[in-house]
Scaffold this motif. Structure first.
Motif, short mmCIF file in Angstrom:
data_model
loop_
_atom_site.label_atom_id
_atom_site.label_comp_id
_atom_site.label_asym_id
_atom_site.label_seq_id
_atom_site.Cartn_x
_atom_site.Cartn_y
_atom_site.Cartn_z
N CYS A 131 0.82 -1.21 0.00
CA CYS A 131 0.00 0.00 0.00
C CYS A 131 0.85 1.26 0.00
O CYS A 131 0.50 2.27 -0.62
N PHE A 132 2.00 1.24 0.66
CA PHE A 132 2.90 2.39 0.64
C PHE A 132 3.53 2.57 -0.74
O PHE A 132 3.71 3.70 -1.21
N LEU A 133 3.87 1.48 -1.39
CA LEU A 133 4.54 1.56 -2.69
C LEU A 133 3.60 1.92 -3.83
O LEU A 133 4.04 2.45 -4.85
N CYS A 134 2.31 1.62 -3.67
CA CYS A 134 1.38 1.70 -4.81
C CYS A 134 0.40 2.86 -4.73
O CYS A 134 -0.57 2.90 -5.49
N GLY A 135 0.60 3.81 -3.83
CA GLY A 135 -0.23 5.01 -3.85
C GLY A 135 -1.47 4.98 -3.00
O GLY A 135 -2.37 5.79 -3.21
N VAL A 136 -1.54 4.06 -2.03
CA VAL A 136 -2.70 4.03 -1.15
C VAL A 136 -2.56 5.09 -0.06
O VAL A 136 -3.45 5.91 0.15
N PHE A 137 -1.43 5.08 0.62
CA PHE A 137 -1.20 6.03 1.71
C PHE A 137 -0.55 7.33 1.23
O PHE A 137 -0.73 8.37 1.85
N VAL A 138 0.22 7.24 0.15
CA VAL A 138 0.89 8.42 -0.43
C VAL A 138 0.41 8.59 -1.86
O VAL A 138 0.53 7.65 -2.66
N PRO A 139 -0.15 9.75 -2.23
CA PRO A 139 -0.66 9.95 -3.59
C PRO A 139 0.43 9.72 -4.64
O PRO A 139 1.60 10.06 -4.43
N MET A 140 0.05 9.17 -5.77
CA MET A 140 1.02 8.86 -6.81
C MET A 140 1.72 10.09 -7.37
O MET A 140 2.88 10.01 -7.78
N ASN A 141 1.02 11.23 -7.37
CA ASN A 141 1.61 12.42 -7.98
C ASN A 141 2.76 13.02 -7.16
O ASN A 141 3.45 13.92 -7.63
N VAL A 142 2.98 12.53 -5.95
CA VAL A 142 4.12 13.01 -5.15
C VAL A 142 5.16 11.92 -4.94
O VAL A 142 6.15 12.13 -4.24
N MET A 143 4.94 10.76 -5.53
CA MET A 143 5.87 9.64 -5.37
C MET A 143 6.97 9.70 -6.42
O MET A 143 6.78 10.24 -7.53
N ASP A 144 8.13 9.15 -6.10
CA ASP A 144 9.26 9.12 -7.01
C ASP A 144 8.95 8.22 -8.21
O ASP A 144 8.31 7.17 -8.06
N ARG A 145 9.41 8.62 -9.39
CA ARG A 145 9.12 7.86 -10.60
C ARG A 145 9.72 6.46 -10.56
O ARG A 145 9.14 5.50 -11.08
N ASN A 146 10.90 6.33 -9.99
CA ASN A 146 11.54 5.02 -9.91
C ASN A 146 10.73 4.06 -9.03
O ASN A 146 10.65 2.86 -9.31
N VAL A 147 10.13 4.60 -7.96
CA VAL A 147 9.29 3.79 -7.09
C VAL A 147 8.06 3.32 -7.85
O VAL A 147 7.63 2.17 -7.76
N LEU A 148 7.48 4.22 -8.66
CA LEU A 148 6.29 3.87 -9.43
C LEU A 148 6.59 2.82 -10.50
O LEU A 148 5.73 2.00 -10.82
N LYS A 149 7.81 2.85 -11.04
CA LYS A 149 8.19 1.83 -12.02
C LYS A 149 8.20 0.45 -11.39
O LYS A 149 7.78 -0.54 -12.00
N VAL A 150 8.70 0.38 -10.16
CA VAL A 150 8.69 -0.89 -9.44
C VAL A 150 7.26 -1.30 -9.08
O VAL A 150 6.89 -2.47 -9.15
N SER A 151 6.45 -0.30 -8.73
CA SER A 151 5.07 -0.57 -8.30
C SER A 151 4.21 -1.16 -9.40
O SER A 151 3.20 -1.80 -9.12
N GLN A 152 4.60 -0.96 -10.65
CA GLN A 152 3.82 -1.49 -11.76
C GLN A 152 3.76 -3.02 -11.76
O GLN A 152 2.91 -3.60 -12.42
N PHE A 153 4.67 -3.65 -11.02
CA PHE A 153 4.67 -5.10 -10.94
C PHE A 153 3.78 -5.60 -9.80
O PHE A 153 3.78 -6.80 -9.50
N LEU A 154 3.04 -4.70 -9.18
CA LEU A 154 2.15 -5.05 -8.07
C LEU A 154 0.70 -4.73 -8.45
O LEU A 154 0.44 -3.71 -9.10
N PRO A 155 -0.26 -5.55 -8.05
CA PRO A 155 -1.66 -5.34 -8.47
C PRO A 155 -2.29 -4.07 -7.91
O PRO A 155 -3.15 -3.47 -8.57
#
Length: 208
Positions: A131-155
């Motif tokens: 949930c922390f990696l995928c934008g549940v607790f932290v909005p995606m628009n403030v997350m690091d792009r590299n973290v979001l690239k990894v998050s794409q492998f999670l449902p």
């Protein structure tokens, strides 16, 4: 359009599903892993196939019950605002598929845990970490792009992507609709993959 309030409610639904189902399914499967119970089930006149079908039905019933609680909570809180939404069906479908993903993942987890302490640790790491990696607790628009690239492998990432899209439109057409169906389809593929892994692990454990 302006992001409606219920979009933020649905943002946190994955954590509810993952946390509750990981614990509930984990403790249920822990009980069935006891040697005496396994021997009694194997000696039963009920076939293994029927036992598996009834187990899947019970698992699905638990998931649907939790999904209904989440949807009812949203309707009670937002009432006409939610019911009048032109994308309500997509919200319901997105949360239902996420429930199936959480259900299959929690069942897979339950096949590996050996005690309640192990279950508690893995369930916390899995639900909170995802949930922390995928934008549940932290909005995606403030997350690091590299973290979001990894998050794409999670449902959960694809669930949140769909949820963000639905929060930006009152009706879906064109590219927005295609994006939503893509996200829901990828969630469904995760659920199917987890189910296949469950079948493989269950068969291996039974042969062993």
């Amino acid at each position: 359009s302006e992001t409606p309030a219920y979009t933020y409610y649905f943002r946190y639904v994955p954590y509810l599903f993952l946390a509750v189902l990981c614990y509930s399914m984990g403790y249920i499967l822990l009980a069935f892993q006891k040697e005496d119970i396994q021997k009694r089930m194997q000696a039963s006149s009920v076939s293994i196939r029927r036992q598996n079908l009834e187990g899947l039905l019970a698992m699905f019933t638990i998931g649907v019950g939790l999904w209904l609680i989440a949807v009812t909570g949203a309707i009670v809180m937002y009432q006409k605002e939610l019911l009048a939404s032109g994308v309500l069906t997509y919200y319901l479908l997105n949360t239902f598929v996420m429930m199936m993903v959480s259900l299959s993942l929690s069942y897979l987890l339950g096949l590996f845990v050996k005690n309640s302490n192990m279950l508690s640790g893995i369930a916390n790491i899995l639900s909170l970490g995802m949930c922390f990696l995928c934008g549940v607790f932290v909005p995606m628009n403030v997350m690091d792009r590299n973290v979001l690239k990894v998050s794409q492998f999670l449902p959960v990432y694809w669930y949140e992507t769909v949820n963000e899209t639905l929060g930006s439109y009152s009706h879906l057409t064109g590219e927005a609709a295609a994006s939503v169906w893509k996200g829901i389809g990828l969630e469904a593929m995760f659920a199917i993959a987890f189910v296949c892994m469950i079948l493989v692990v269950t068969r291996y454990q039974r042969q062993k």
